[in-house]
Design a protein around this motif. Structure first.
Motif, PDB file in Angstrom:
ATOM      1  N   PHE A  92       0.825  -1.197   0.000  1.00  0.00           N
ATOM      2  CA  PHE A  92       0.000   0.000   0.000  1.00  0.00           C
ATOM      3  C   PHE A  92       0.864   1.255   0.000  1.00  0.00           C
ATOM      4  O   PHE A  92       2.070   1.198   0.225  1.00  0.00           O
ATOM      5  CB  PHE A  92      -0.923   0.036   1.229  1.00  0.00           C
ATOM      6  N   ARG A  93       0.213   2.365  -0.233  1.00  0.00           N
ATOM      7  CA  ARG A  93       0.863   3.668  -0.206  1.00  0.00           C
ATOM      8  C   ARG A  93       1.661   3.844   1.090  1.00  0.00           C
ATOM      9  O   ARG A  93       1.253   3.368   2.147  1.00  0.00           O
ATOM     10  CB  ARG A  93      -0.188   4.763  -0.346  1.00  0.00           C
ATOM     11  N   ASN A  94       2.794   4.505   1.001  1.00  0.00           N
ATOM     12  CA  ASN A  94       3.703   4.754   2.129  1.00  0.00           C
ATOM     13  C   ASN A  94       4.384   3.493   2.643  1.00  0.00           C
ATOM     14  O   ASN A  94       4.912   3.481   3.761  1.00  0.00           O
ATOM     15  CB  ASN A  94       2.969   5.461   3.284  1.00  0.00           C
ATOM     16  N   GLY A  95       4.359   2.423   1.839  1.00  0.00           N
ATOM     17  CA  GLY A  95       5.123   1.228   2.197  1.00  0.00           C
ATOM     18  C   GLY A  95       4.446   0.283   3.164  1.00  0.00           C
ATOM     19  O   GLY A  95       5.093  -0.610   3.723  1.00  0.00           O
ATOM     20  N   LYS A  96       3.165   0.434   3.366  1.00  0.00           N
ATOM     21  CA  LYS A  96       2.443  -0.461   4.269  1.00  0.00           C
ATOM     22  C   LYS A  96       2.335  -1.857   3.653  1.00  0.00           C
ATOM     23  O   LYS A  96       2.112  -2.000   2.453  1.00  0.00           O
ATOM     24  CB  LYS A  96       1.058   0.080   4.556  1.00  0.00           C
ATOM     25  N   LEU A  97       2.503  -2.879   4.475  1.00  0.00           N
ATOM     26  CA  LEU A  97       2.449  -4.272   4.026  1.00  0.00           C
ATOM     27  C   LEU A  97       1.443  -5.050   4.861  1.00  0.00           C
ATOM     28  O   LEU A  97       1.441  -4.954   6.086  1.00  0.00           O
ATOM     29  CB  LEU A  97       3.832  -4.924   4.153  1.00  0.00           C
ATOM     30  N   GLN A  98       0.593  -5.821   4.191  1.00  0.00           N
ATOM     31  CA  GLN A  98      -0.318  -6.744   4.855  1.00  0.00           C
ATOM     32  C   GLN A  98      -0.160  -8.116   4.203  1.00  0.00           C
ATOM     33  O   GLN A  98       0.205  -8.217   3.020  1.00  0.00           O
ATOM     34  CB  GLN A  98      -1.774  -6.288   4.749  1.00  0.00           C
ATOM     35  N   VAL A  99      -0.427  -9.191   4.978  1.00  0.00           N
ATOM     36  CA  VAL A  99      -0.236 -10.551   4.486  1.00  0.00           C
ATOM     37  C   VAL A  99      -1.474 -11.390   4.775  1.00  0.00           C
ATOM     38  O   VAL A  99      -2.033 -11.329   5.885  1.00  0.00           O
ATOM     39  CB  VAL A  99       1.002 -11.221   5.134  1.00  0.00           C
ATOM     40  N   ILE A 100      -1.906 -12.164   3.777  1.00  0.00           N
ATOM     41  CA  ILE A 100      -2.979 -13.150   3.945  1.00  0.00           C
ATOM     42  C   ILE A 100      -2.385 -14.511   3.629  1.00  0.00           C
ATOM     43  O   ILE A 100      -1.749 -14.687   2.572  1.00  0.00           O
ATOM     44  CB  ILE A 100      -4.165 -12.861   3.008  1.00  0.00           C
ATOM     45  N   GLU A 101      -2.558 -15.484   4.533  1.00  0.00           N
ATOM     46  CA  GLU A 101      -1.993 -16.818   4.337  1.00  0.00           C
ATOM     47  C   GLU A 101      -3.088 -17.873   4.432  1.00  0.00           C
ATOM     48  O   GLU A 101      -4.052 -17.720   5.187  1.00  0.00           O
ATOM     49  CB  GLU A 101      -0.893 -17.101   5.365  1.00  0.00           C
ATOM     50  N   THR A 102      -2.920 -18.942   3.670  1.00  0.00           N
ATOM     51  CA  THR A 102      -3.832 -20.083   3.706  1.00  0.00           C
ATOM     52  C   THR A 102      -3.026 -21.361   3.911  1.00  0.00           C
ATOM     53  O   THR A 102      -1.808 -21.385   3.682  1.00  0.00           O
ATOM     54  CB  THR A 102      -4.639 -20.190   2.405  1.00  0.00           C
ATOM     55  N   GLU A 103      -3.698 -22.416   4.328  1.00  0.00           N
ATOM     56  CA  GLU A 103      -3.010 -23.688   4.558  1.00  0.00           C
ATOM     57  C   GLU A 103      -2.799 -24.448   3.256  1.00  0.00           C
ATOM     58  O   GLU A 103      -1.923 -25.302   3.163  1.00  0.00           O
ATOM     59  CB  GLU A 103      -3.807 -24.541   5.545  1.00  0.00           C
ATOM     60  N   THR A 104      -3.619 -24.172   2.257  1.00  0.00           N
ATOM     61  CA  THR A 104      -3.506 -24.832   0.953  1.00  0.00           C
ATOM     62  C   THR A 104      -3.407 -23.764  -0.131  1.00  0.00           C
ATOM     63  O   THR A 104      -3.750 -22.601   0.104  1.00  0.00           O
ATOM     64  CB  THR A 104      -4.730 -25.733   0.689  1.00  0.00           C
ATOM     65  N   PRO A 105      -2.909 -24.120  -1.329  1.00  0.00           N
ATOM     66  CA  PRO A 105      -2.760 -23.122  -2.392  1.00  0.00           C
ATOM     67  C   PRO A 105      -4.036 -22.341  -2.660  1.00  0.00           C
ATOM     68  O   PRO A 105      -5.136 -22.888  -2.613  1.00  0.00           O
ATOM     69  CB  PRO A 105      -2.343 -23.968  -3.601  1.00  0.00           C
ATOM     70  N   MET A 106      -3.856 -21.059  -2.960  1.00  0.00           N
ATOM     71  CA  MET A 106      -4.995 -20.157  -3.127  1.00  0.00           C
ATOM     72  C   MET A 106      -5.095 -19.638  -4.553  1.00  0.00           C
ATOM     73  O   MET A 106      -4.135 -19.598  -5.308  1.00  0.00           O
ATOM     74  CB  MET A 106      -4.850 -18.968  -2.177  1.00  0.00           C
ATOM     75  N   ASP A 107      -6.311 -19.235  -4.890  1.00  0.00           N
ATOM     76  CA  ASP A 107      -6.593 -18.438  -6.070  1.00  0.00           C
ATOM     77  C   ASP A 107      -7.199 -17.143  -5.544  1.00  0.00           C
ATOM     78  O   ASP A 107      -8.003 -17.171  -4.613  1.00  0.00           O
ATOM     79  CB  ASP A 107      -7.571 -19.182  -6.988  1.00  0.00           C
ATOM     80  N   TRP A 108      -6.852 -15.997  -6.118  1.00  0.00           N
ATOM     81  CA  TRP A 108      -7.273 -14.740  -5.520  1.00  0.00           C
ATOM     82  C   TRP A 108      -7.473 -13.667  -6.578  1.00  0.00           C
ATOM     83  O   TRP A 108      -6.977 -13.773  -7.692  1.00  0.00           O
ATOM     84  CB  TRP A 108      -6.220 -14.260  -4.505  1.00  0.00           C
ATOM     85  N   HIS A 109      -8.186 -12.625  -6.219  1.00  0.00           N
ATOM     86  CA  HIS A 109      -8.314 -11.451  -7.056  1.00  0.00           C
ATOM     87  C   HIS A 109      -8.755 -10.273  -6.195  1.00  0.00           C
ATOM     88  O   HIS A 109      -9.344 -10.454  -5.120  1.00  0.00           O
ATOM     89  CB  HIS A 109      -9.306 -11.673  -8.212  1.00  0.00           C
ATOM     90  N   VAL A 110      -8.427  -9.085  -6.662  1.00  0.00           N
ATOM     91  CA  VAL A 110      -8.829  -7.890  -5.918  1.00  0.00           C
ATOM     92  C   VAL A 110     -10.283  -7.573  -6.242  1.00  0.00           C
ATOM     93  O   VAL A 110     -10.801  -7.946  -7.292  1.00  0.00           O
ATOM     94  CB  VAL A 110      -7.919  -6.693  -6.260  1.00  0.00           C
ATOM     95  N   TRP A 111     -10.915  -6.884  -5.316  1.00  0.00           N
ATOM     96  CA  TRP A 111     -12.336  -6.573  -5.447  1.00  0.00           C
ATOM     97  C   TRP A 111     -12.572  -5.156  -4.933  1.00  0.00           C
ATOM     98  O   TRP A 111     -11.797  -4.643  -4.123  1.00  0.00           O
ATOM     99  CB  TRP A 111     -13.144  -7.591  -4.630  1.00  0.00           C
ATOM    100  N   LYS A 112     -13.604  -4.518  -5.430  1.00  0.00           N
ATOM    101  CA  LYS A 112     -13.939  -3.149  -5.025  1.00  0.00           C
ATOM    102  C   LYS A 112     -12.765  -2.198  -5.250  1.00  0.00           C
ATOM    103  O   LYS A 112     -12.414  -1.379  -4.378  1.00  0.00           O
ATOM    104  CB  LYS A 112     -14.360  -3.109  -3.557  1.00  0.00           C
ATOM    105  N   GLY A 113     -12.125  -2.319  -6.423  1.00  0.00           N
ATOM    106  CA  GLY A 113     -11.048  -1.397  -6.777  1.00  0.00           C
ATOM    107  C   GLY A 113      -9.797  -1.533  -5.944  1.00  0.00           C
ATOM    108  O   GLY A 113      -8.959  -0.638  -5.923  1.00  0.00           O
ATOM    109  N   GLY A 114      -9.663  -2.667  -5.233  1.00  0.00           N
ATOM    110  CA  GLY A 114      -8.484  -2.891  -4.404  1.00  0.00           C
ATOM    111  C   GLY A 114      -8.758  -2.748  -2.925  1.00  0.00           C
ATOM    112  O   GLY A 114      -7.878  -3.022  -2.099  1.00  0.00           O
ATOM    113  N   ARG A 115      -9.957  -2.345  -2.561  1.00  0.00           N
ATOM    114  CA  ARG A 115     -10.294  -2.202  -1.138  1.00  0.00           C
ATOM    115  C   ARG A 115     -10.522  -3.546  -0.471  1.00  0.00           C
ATOM    116  O   ARG A 115     -10.404  -3.671   0.756  1.00  0.00           O
ATOM    117  CB  ARG A 115     -11.526  -1.313  -0.971  1.00  0.00           C
ATOM    118  N   GLN A 116     -10.859  -4.568  -1.269  1.00  0.00           N
ATOM    119  CA  GLN A 116     -11.093  -5.904  -0.728  1.00  0.00           C
ATOM    120  C   GLN A 116     -10.350  -6.943  -1.578  1.00  0.00           C
ATOM    121  O   GLN A 116      -9.997  -6.686  -2.728  1.00  0.00           O
ATOM    122  CB  GLN A 116     -12.596  -6.211  -0.713  1.00  0.00           C
ATOM    123  N   VAL A 117     -10.137  -8.113  -0.987  1.00  0.00           N
ATOM    124  CA  VAL A 117      -9.453  -9.210  -1.676  1.00  0.00           C
ATOM    125  C   VAL A 117     -10.269 -10.482  -1.496  1.00  0.00           C
ATOM    126  O   VAL A 117     -10.661 -10.830  -0.372  1.00  0.00           O
ATOM    127  CB  VAL A 117      -8.026  -9.432  -1.119  1.00  0.00           C
TER     128      VAL A 117
END
Length: 265
Positions: A92-117
């Protein structure tokens, strides 16, 4: 001679200083990838903040806001693991980092213009899990198991392929139109025969990525990249170096058309 060397040196020094000055004062307002292959986000002061290298990511997606970047990280180094991810990093802006982890391989996409995943994973016993997260905090917003019919999934849980499939219009008239179009395509393809030139082929087909040589290449129909043929050529007498393709190369054989996903270099 030394006078000209000194003049050239001063000119290049002036240009380099000017370029560095312009780069230093360039105002970065969006995330991006620089020439060194680093994924960066912008700061409030307009400076780029490097977050990682593009090679760190199996897939990197820039959200519509051009501020948020998602990076799926390989779970391991084996060929299979190198294409699977159980860790999603969000920049994110200003170098902010967030992490989402799962126990098994994931498929993902951003939603709501990047506000949600949106994250889809499958447990070892084959059960699907769909989860929607707030991107900025990784707070779980909603979670649900797979329904018996995937068309019943909420919009946020559907991947791009599902959404594209559902956007295809249905109905008797559409079926007739598609059937007629396929007939037209087959007629155009069957007109390309051995003995014709490469330039004749390119009136109907175009090239795509993947392995190829001057002697053999896969071509895709110009109106649909999923319709393909494999073509072998006899090399034209002129300029025969076995590398550069010539418009006068002769078609030796052409396969029956077939369907396959696009191949990218």
């Amino acid at each position: 001679m030394w006078k000209w060397v000194l003049v050239n040196f001063l000119v290049w020094t002036s240009l380099a200083t000017s370029c560095m000055s312009q780069q230093k004062h360039q105002n970065f307002t969006e995330a991006g990838i620089n020439t060194n292959g680093n994924i960066y986000v912008s700061s409030d002061s307009g400076q780029p903040i490097n977050m990682t290298t593009a090679r760190h990511c199996i897939e990197a997606i820039f959200a519509a806001d051009r501020q948020t970047v998602g990076c799926s990280v390989a779970r391991g180094t084996t060929p299979e693991e190198s294409m699977q991810s159980i860790r999603l990093e969000l920049y994110f802006r200003n170098g902010k980092l967030q992490v989402i982890e799962t126990e098994t391989p994931m498929d993902w996409h951003v939603w709501k213009g990047g506000r949600q995943v949106s994250v889809h994973s499958r447990s070892a016993d084959g059960k699907d899990r769909y989860a929607l997260y707030d991107a900025a905090t990784t707070r779980l917003i909603q979670e649900l198991p797979a329904p018996s019919d995937k068309t019943l999934l909420p919009e946020w849980a559907k991947n791009r392929t599902q959404l594209e499939d559902e956007s295809v219009p249905e109905g008797e008239q559409y079926l007739q139109d598609r059937t007629q179009w396929i007939g037209k395509v087959l007629h155009q393809i069957t007109e390309i025969q051995p003995g014709m030139k490469r330039q004749d082929l390119l009136k109907v087909f175009t090239t795509e990525g993947g392995l190829s040589t001057r002697y053999q290449r896969t071509y895709v129909y110009s109106g649909c990249p999923y319709i393909k043929v494999d073509v072998r050529f006899k090399i034209a007498p002129k300029g025969d170096n076995g590398v550069e393709e010539e418009q006068d190369d002769t078609i030796e054989s052409i396969s029956q058309p077939y369907l396959a996903y696009s191949v990218m270099d």
